[in-house]
Design a protein around this motif. Structure first.
Motif, short mmCIF file in Angstrom:
data_model
loop_
_atom_site.label_atom_id
_atom_site.label_comp_id
_atom_site.label_asym_id
_atom_site.label_seq_id
_atom_site.Cartn_x
_atom_site.Cartn_y
_atom_site.Cartn_z
N ALA A 92 0.90 3.98 -3.21
CA ALA A 92 0.47 5.34 -2.88
C ALA A 92 1.54 6.37 -3.21
O ALA A 92 1.24 7.55 -3.41
N SER A 93 2.80 5.94 -3.29
CA SER A 93 3.92 6.86 -3.52
C SER A 93 4.37 6.94 -4.97
O SER A 93 5.01 7.90 -5.38
N LYS A 124 -1.78 6.18 -6.25
CA LYS A 124 -1.68 7.62 -6.39
C LYS A 124 -2.63 8.09 -7.50
O LYS A 124 -2.75 7.43 -8.54
N LYS A 125 -3.31 9.20 -7.30
CA LYS A 125 -4.23 9.75 -8.31
C LYS A 125 -3.48 9.97 -9.62
O LYS A 125 -2.44 10.61 -9.66
N THR A 174 -7.47 1.23 -4.71
CA THR A 174 -7.91 2.47 -4.06
C THR A 174 -6.74 3.22 -3.42
O THR A 174 -6.84 4.42 -3.14
N HIS A 175 -5.63 2.52 -3.19
CA HIS A 175 -4.46 3.15 -2.57
C HIS A 175 -3.52 3.79 -3.60
O HIS A 175 -2.57 4.49 -3.23
N GLU A 196 0.83 -1.21 0.00
CA GLU A 196 0.00 0.00 0.00
C GLU A 196 0.86 1.26 0.00
O GLU A 196 0.56 2.24 -0.70
N GLU A 197 1.94 1.25 0.79
CA GLU A 197 2.85 2.40 0.81
C GLU A 197 3.46 2.62 -0.57
O GLU A 197 3.58 3.76 -1.04
#
Length: 412
Positions: free
Chosen positions: A205-206, A233-234, A230-231, A201-202
């Motif tokens: 997300a990064s 990054k946009k 869902t985790h 997840e980290e």
């Protein structure tokens, strides 16, 4: 020892079958070493076809499409070894292969560069939104704009799996000025300035771009599912050139449609057509900024030649010398030939007392052992014996009658 005199069997009686258009390098390798009964077929075979085809085959070469089931293995009474001319071996029933003493090899490193280069190329195409612009140009629409297009330099690449391919992607990415993070279930020494993430997840997300480099196991099935997505990054990008079951493609399609992810490149799928020209469907078809390729991550001329030479060499070394380095079924042993001796291979169920029984039986008949090596895994034991030439035939017969014996073969 004269290489031409190594084998005690007629080479022309060893049947070798290569499927799935394996590189001609493999065919040339064996023919140049005196093996004349080499057959090459372009496509894969069904289980029923394989059962008939492998009846008298000693060496079998496959790629990723051919499924070697328990039924196939049990029907191949003469089969000594299988060469998987690819990086994986999940298409082979390894448990049955081990139980039957069939040695299984592959080429875990030979297409590493091909996949790594393509992953970097795809990342550049996606981050510049080239698929969108390419499609528009083909439709006669001029779409010259910078919106949504970025450089690789300064962006973060997240690697899920830091093995042979992942680590090489890491090195190339850093040379482009990227930051690299990786997540692996095993502790790995980072190359360059790569940083290990504490969790999947980290990592997602990064990272601006996430590339997958994991095997297909029960643990990696749907590793990238709806919840993990869902985790991300946009506007992140996902590349999967690893295994087809690793990503939930329906969930990925929803993320691409909603815009939470800006692009994807997928080369492997949960279901893939049997042969070229067959119909192929995917929930990702027709989506903007998505690159779909037909499982060609390692499909370069260089990679296929390297794989052909690598696996052929392993098969040849096993056939001629009993060397099993790189095997996924029989324990790995690598011993050079011993002058003045005949070599016998003995594969047996891994239970206590087999080696003692071998030595006792040979000693009882006054057969001198000039060299011996035993290695075991959880299921089987593999013994390489070098014995006095004059008594080798008798020794081989005695070994066949040892309790728990699976397979005995005299090499020379």
């Amino acid at each position: 020892m004269n290489q031409e005199q190594l084998t005690s069997y007629p080479k022309e009686k060893i049947n070798i079958l290569f499927l799935e258009n394996i590189s001609d390098k493999a065919v040339q390798y064996f023919k140049s070493n005196g093996y004349t009964s080499v057959t090459k077929l372009n496509g894969a075979l069904s289980e029923e076809e394989l059962i008939k085809a492998v009846k008298d085959v000693h060496l079998l070469g496959i790629r990723s499409k051919t499924q070697i089931t328990a039924k196939v293995l049990e029907s191949a009474k003469k089969l000594q070894a299988i060469g998987c001319f690819c990086i994986g071996v999940n298409q082979v029933d390894l448990k049955t292969a081990t139980h039957l003493g069939v040695t299984v090899f592959n080429a875990p490193y030979s297409n590493t560069r091909s996949v790594a280069e393509l992953v970097i190329g795809l990342a550049i195409m996606l981050i510049r939104r080239i698929p969108d612009k390419n499609k528009a140009a083909h439709e006669g629409i001029w779409k010259k704009e910078a919106k949504g297009s970025y450089e690789m330099r300064g962006k973060t690449l997240g690697l899920v799996g830091y093995g042979n391919i992942g680590s090489q992607v890491s090195v190339i990415a850093e040379s482009l000025g990227m930051k690299v993070m990786f997540y692996d279930t095993e502790t790995k020494l980072p190359l360059g300035n790569a940083i290990a993430a504490k969790s999947l997840e980290e990592l997602v997300a990064s990272a601006d771009i996430v590339s997958l480099h994991v095997p297909e196991t029960a643990q990696t099935k749907n590793l990238i599912d709806k919840e993990v997505l869902t985790h991300f990054k946009k506007g992140g990008i996902l590349i999967n050139y690893a295994r087809g079951e690793v990503v939930d493609l329906d969930a990925l399609a929803e993320c691409l449609k909603s815009g939470s992810l800006s692009g994807a490149a997928i080369d492997v799928f949960p279901w893939e057509p049997e042969k070229n020209g067959d119909k192929f469907t995917s929930p990702l078809q027709g989506l903007s900024n998505v690159i779909l390729t037909p499982h060609i991550g390692g499909s370069t001329e260089e990679a296929q030649e390297n794989i052909g030479e690598d696996v052929s060499a392993k098969l040849y070394q096993f056939l001629e010398k009993g060397i099993t380095n790189g095997s996924h079924s029989v324990p790995a042993i690598g011993l050079p030939p011993v002058d003045g001796a005949h070599r016998i291979l003995h594969i047996h169920n891994n239970v206590p007392g087999v080696l003692s029984a071998i030595n006792t039986e040979l000693a009882k008949h006054h057969i001198n052992i000039l060299g011996q090596y035993l290695k075991t895994n959880e299921e089987i034991g593999y013994v390489v014996l070098d014995v006095d030439k004059k008594l080798s035939a008798q020794a081989a017969e005695l070994l066949r009658n040892i309790k728990e014996t699976i397979k005995v073969r005299m090499l020379y």
